[in-house]
Scaffold this active site. Structure first.
Site, PDB file in Angstrom:
ATOM      1  N   PHE A 119      -5.888  -7.001 -17.727  1.00 43.80           N
ATOM      2  CA  PHE A 119      -5.251  -7.978 -17.539  1.00 43.80           C
ATOM      3  C   PHE A 119      -5.280  -8.655 -16.116  1.00 43.80           C
ATOM      4  CE2 PHE A 119      -1.295 -11.053 -18.012  1.00 43.80           C
ATOM      5  CZ  PHE A 119      -1.768 -11.682 -18.989  1.00 43.80           C
ATOM      6  N   ALA A 127      -6.200 -12.077  -9.338  1.00 43.28           N
ATOM      7  CA  ALA A 127      -6.920 -12.042  -8.082  1.00 43.28           C
ATOM      8  C   ALA A 127      -7.021 -10.908  -7.210  1.00 43.28           C
ATOM      9  CB  ALA A 127      -6.470 -13.334  -7.234  1.00 43.28           C
ATOM     10  N   SER A 161      -3.500  -1.966  -2.328  1.00 42.03           N
ATOM     11  CA  SER A 161      -2.254  -1.396  -1.365  1.00 42.03           C
ATOM     12  C   SER A 161      -0.878  -1.684  -2.112  1.00 42.03           C
ATOM     13  CB  SER A 161      -2.571  -1.901  -0.051  1.00 42.03           C
ATOM     14  OG  SER A 161      -3.685  -1.302   0.373  1.00 42.03           O
ATOM     15  N   LYS A 162      -0.930  -2.605  -3.037  1.00 46.05           N
ATOM     16  CA  LYS A 162       0.495  -2.846  -3.537  1.00 46.05           C
ATOM     17  C   LYS A 162       1.204  -1.646  -4.204  1.00 46.05           C
ATOM     18  CE  LYS A 162       0.822  -5.100  -7.440  1.00 46.05           C
ATOM     19  NZ  LYS A 162       1.737  -4.176  -8.314  1.00 46.05           N
ATOM     20  N   HIS A 195      -6.842  -7.731  -8.497  1.00 48.91           N
ATOM     21  CA  HIS A 195      -8.139  -6.889  -9.042  1.00 48.91           C
ATOM     22  C   HIS A 195      -9.511  -7.494  -8.524  1.00 48.91           C
ATOM     23  CE1 HIS A 195      -4.905  -6.183 -11.974  1.00 48.91           C
ATOM     24  NE2 HIS A 195      -5.048  -5.092 -11.790  1.00 48.91           N
TER      25      HIS A 195
END
Length: 281
Positions: A32, A35, A148-149, A37
């Site tokens: 799914f 941007a 980094s999220k 990824h």
């Protein structure tokens, strides 16, 4: 671009590449794609001769009553995006391929998993560490790319790679945000229009922290409480955690004596959203 579904097929393809001396990048995903990824994929394509993207919703990192079955999937669109971005191979195994009958091994990273998301999702990081180890063993990449999220996840993988003397280079990439500041996430699709406004409280809370720091506030407990109060003032927002942590140890701080990371997890409707920001002191 190839799409392969079995471990043996991927290992055979990669072995031929590495015999020819080609550098391989890996981008592990659960599909799914958005941007965020794609920024990882594009970086891998730029850095390496060959890019593998795994598309696998990993069941072992979901606990009871989490959204494994409901997790959004769109393999057709993922394939189009990855083709356009220049990826070379999609590895899309079934759960049975990754965890065949009799599978009984897990990889567990202690210490830094005993905080933040590890508290409310106790099986999560064992599942992450196990599946990433398997992907590293299957693909044998020179470099692997992570956003980094998922700040804690990135640190867990770095710790695992260091502790187990893995040869892969782990590259963390910046958070990609929507135009309104919301960190991109596959789970954003769960948000109703009115809930999206509340979801912006996560990224906006970082401005509140910066203002407090600029005014000389160094009590991390004050920073935390101000953010909790701010987020909870929004309808549909329920704080899971707000923590002011050390950037590497991930331990909760009482006083700001150096660089810090503000890490948040908030339930908004069906969505559990996470976000973070590094503050240079």
């Amino acid at each position: 671009m190839k799409i392969l579904n079995t471990v043996n097929d991927v290992k055979t393809a990669i072995k031929e590449l590495q015999k020819a001396g080609r550098k391989v990048g890996l981008v592990p995903t659960m599909g799914f794609l958005h941007a965020g990824h794609m920024s990882l994929v594009k970086k891998s394509v730029a850095d390496n001769d060959f890019t593998v993207v795994s598309v696998f919703v990993n069941p072992t990192q979901f606990g009871p009553n989490e959204d494994l079955e409901a997790y959004p999937r769109d393999f057709e669109n993922d394939t189009k995006l990855l083709t356009d971005a220049g990826a070379d191979l999609i590895f899309s195994p079934s759960p049975e391929e990754m965890y065949p009958e009799g599978f009984s091994t897990k990889v567990s990273v202690s210490g830094i998993t005993n905080a933040l998301c590890g508290l409310s999702r106790p099986v999560h990081f064992d599942g992450v560490a196990t599946v990433v180890t398997k992907l590293f063993n299957i693909v044998n990449p020179d470099r692997a790319y992570f956003g980094s999220k998922d700040y804690q996840q990135l640190q867990v993988i770095r710790r695992m790679v260091k502790d187990l003397n893995m040869s892969v280079e782990v590259i963390g990439m910046p958070i990609i945000r929507e135009s309104d500041g919301l960190a991109m996430s596959s789970r954003n699709i769960y948000l109703k229009p009115e809930e999206r406004t509340s979801a912006l409280s996560l990224s906006k809370s970082f401005g509140l922290i910066q203002k407090l720091l600029d005014n000389g506030e160094r009590d991390a407990r004050v920073l935390r409480q101000k953010v909790v109060d701010y987020i909870n003032s929004h309808s549909s927002a329920h704080v899971d955690y707000v923590e002011i942590i050390h950037p590497e140890k991930l331990n909760s701080l009482e006083t700001v004596n150096g660089d810090i990371v503000a890490a948040l997890a908030v339930k908004i409707g069906r969505a559990r959203l996470i976000d973070n920001k590094l503050f240079k002191i």
